[in-house]
Scaffold this active site. Structure first.
Site, PDB file in Angstrom:
ATOM      1  N   LYS A  30       0.729  -1.302  -0.074  1.00  0.00           N
ATOM      2  CA  LYS A  30      -0.178  -0.072  -0.017  1.00  0.00           C
ATOM      3  C   LYS A  30       0.931   1.335   0.063  1.00  0.00           C
ATOM      4  CE  LYS A  30      -2.414   1.885   3.451  1.00  0.00           C
ATOM      5  NZ  LYS A  30      -2.209   3.142   3.419  1.00  0.00           N
ATOM      6  N   ASP A  59      -3.087   4.325  -2.221  1.00  0.00           N
ATOM      7  CA  ASP A  59      -4.363   4.649  -1.230  1.00  0.00           C
ATOM      8  C   ASP A  59      -4.272   6.258  -1.453  1.00  0.00           C
ATOM      9  OD1 ASP A  59      -6.102   5.005   0.917  1.00  0.00           O
ATOM     10  OD2 ASP A  59      -4.475   4.480   2.496  1.00  0.00           O
ATOM     11  N   LYS A  61      -7.363   8.019  -1.807  1.00  0.00           N
ATOM     12  CA  LYS A  61      -8.581   8.531  -1.418  1.00  0.00           C
ATOM     13  C   LYS A  61      -9.116   9.936  -2.151  1.00  0.00           C
ATOM     14  CE  LYS A  61      -7.961   7.043   3.483  1.00  0.00           C
ATOM     15  NZ  LYS A  61      -6.234   6.753   3.466  1.00  0.00           N
ATOM     16  N   ASP A  64     -13.115  14.964  -5.021  1.00  0.00           N
ATOM     17  CA  ASP A  64     -13.250  16.045  -5.819  1.00  0.00           C
ATOM     18  C   ASP A  64     -14.493  16.167  -6.657  1.00  0.00           C
ATOM     19  OD1 ASP A  64     -12.640  18.541  -7.240  1.00  0.00           O
ATOM     20  OD2 ASP A  64     -10.258  18.223  -6.231  1.00  0.00           O
ATOM     21  N   THR A 118     -11.126   4.384   9.563  1.00  0.00           N
ATOM     22  CA  THR A 118     -11.124   3.444  10.857  1.00  0.00           C
ATOM     23  C   THR A 118     -10.688   4.592  12.191  1.00  0.00           C
ATOM     24  OG1 THR A 118      -9.134   2.792   9.662  1.00  0.00           O
ATOM     25  CG2 THR A 118     -10.828   1.195   9.678  1.00  0.00           C
ATOM     26  N   ARG A 208       1.935  -0.438  11.011  1.00  0.00           N
ATOM     27  CA  ARG A 208       2.759  -0.287  12.198  1.00  0.00           C
ATOM     28  C   ARG A 208       3.159  -1.636  12.745  1.00  0.00           C
ATOM     29  NH1 ARG A 208      -0.573   4.834  14.674  1.00  0.00           N
ATOM     30  NH2 ARG A 208      -2.024   3.796  13.100  1.00  0.00           N
TER      31      ARG A 208
END
Ligand code: C5P
Length: 229
Positions: A30, A59, A61, A64, A118, A208
């Site tokens: 990602k 990623d 997102k 617009d 999330t 992480r």
């Protein structure tokens, strides 16, 4: 389930070192805001050189007006990546414009829509959307499905409900996974891999817990073992 590793380290070199240590696994990588803004297209090419079978999830997102989103989607398709995402709250007109524009690309990337980030808890989510996360995530998922998208980004807790409301084949990609119950950090709705499996998650996104581990390769190995169980 397909593991997607979030390459969120502070420099391109560190991300490349992480990807290189995971080169033997045909997993998803990602690439988010931080690395794409800083390192751009050459970074994606570098990942493909490390392992041509790495799949790339961009990623970014997008959010617009419909035409601008469709233009961006077309440029993303030309990058040769495998999946990207847009915000469902951009609306059905924008989502349809994106899908329509991609029709000319037979090998187009998968397109997912973000439902509820999330990192939101109920209170902060409702302050913006005035509905519960469950209700809104389901509504956004139905809108995305009706607009011809391939799936949604949601928390593992909404995955099953979304598939029930759309189709079992409608993909769910879920960040906020703490494979074996590790520290949540800023994520509010975190789930273990066991729960993600139970809820039919297609793509667990893990950052992480992998890159902060002293041995990321060993951690990925353990995660893949768990996924394969
Ligand atoms: O480190 P951690 O496992 O929490 O990383 C989660 C990754 O997923 C981050 O790159 C974050 O930007 C991304 N993400 C998220 N929530 C979403 C969409 C993407 O946490 N709804």
């Amino acid at each position: 389930m397909k593991l997607s590793v979030a390459l969120d380290l502070p420099s391109a070199d560190e991300n490349i070192a992480l990807a290189t240590s995971l080169a033997e696994y045909d997993i998803w990588m990602k690439v988010g805001f931080r690395s794409y803004i800083r390192d751009g297209k050459p970074f994606i090419q570098a990942l493909k050189e490390i392992n041509p079978n790495f799949k790339i999830f961009l990623d970014l997102k997008l959010y617009d007006i419909p035409n601008t989103m469709a233009d961006a989607a077309e440029e993303i398709a030309k990058l040769g990546i495998d999946m990207f995402n847009i915000h469902a709250s951009a609306g059905v007109v924008a989502m349809r414009a994106v899908m329509q524009r991609l029709e000319q690309y037979p090998n187009r990337p998968l397109v997912l829509a973000v439902t509820a980030l999330t990192s939101f808890d109920e209170e902060n989510f409702q302050a913006i959307y005035e509905k519960s996360i469950d209700q809104k995530a389901q509504q956004f998922a139905k809108m995305s499905y009706a607009s011809g998208l391939d799936g949604v980004v949601c928390s593992a807790f909404e995955s099953r409900m979304i598939k029930n409301a759309t189709s079992p084949n409608f993909l769910t990609l879920c960040p906020g996974i703490r494979p074996f119950g590790e520290d949540a950090g800023d994520q509010k709705r975190v789930a273990t891999l066991d729960l993600a499996k139970q809820e039919g998650v297609d793509f667990p996104v893990i950052g992480r817990p992998i890159y902060k581990d002293s041995n990321p390769k060993e951690r990925v190995e353990k995660i893949l073992e768990k996924i394969g169980e």
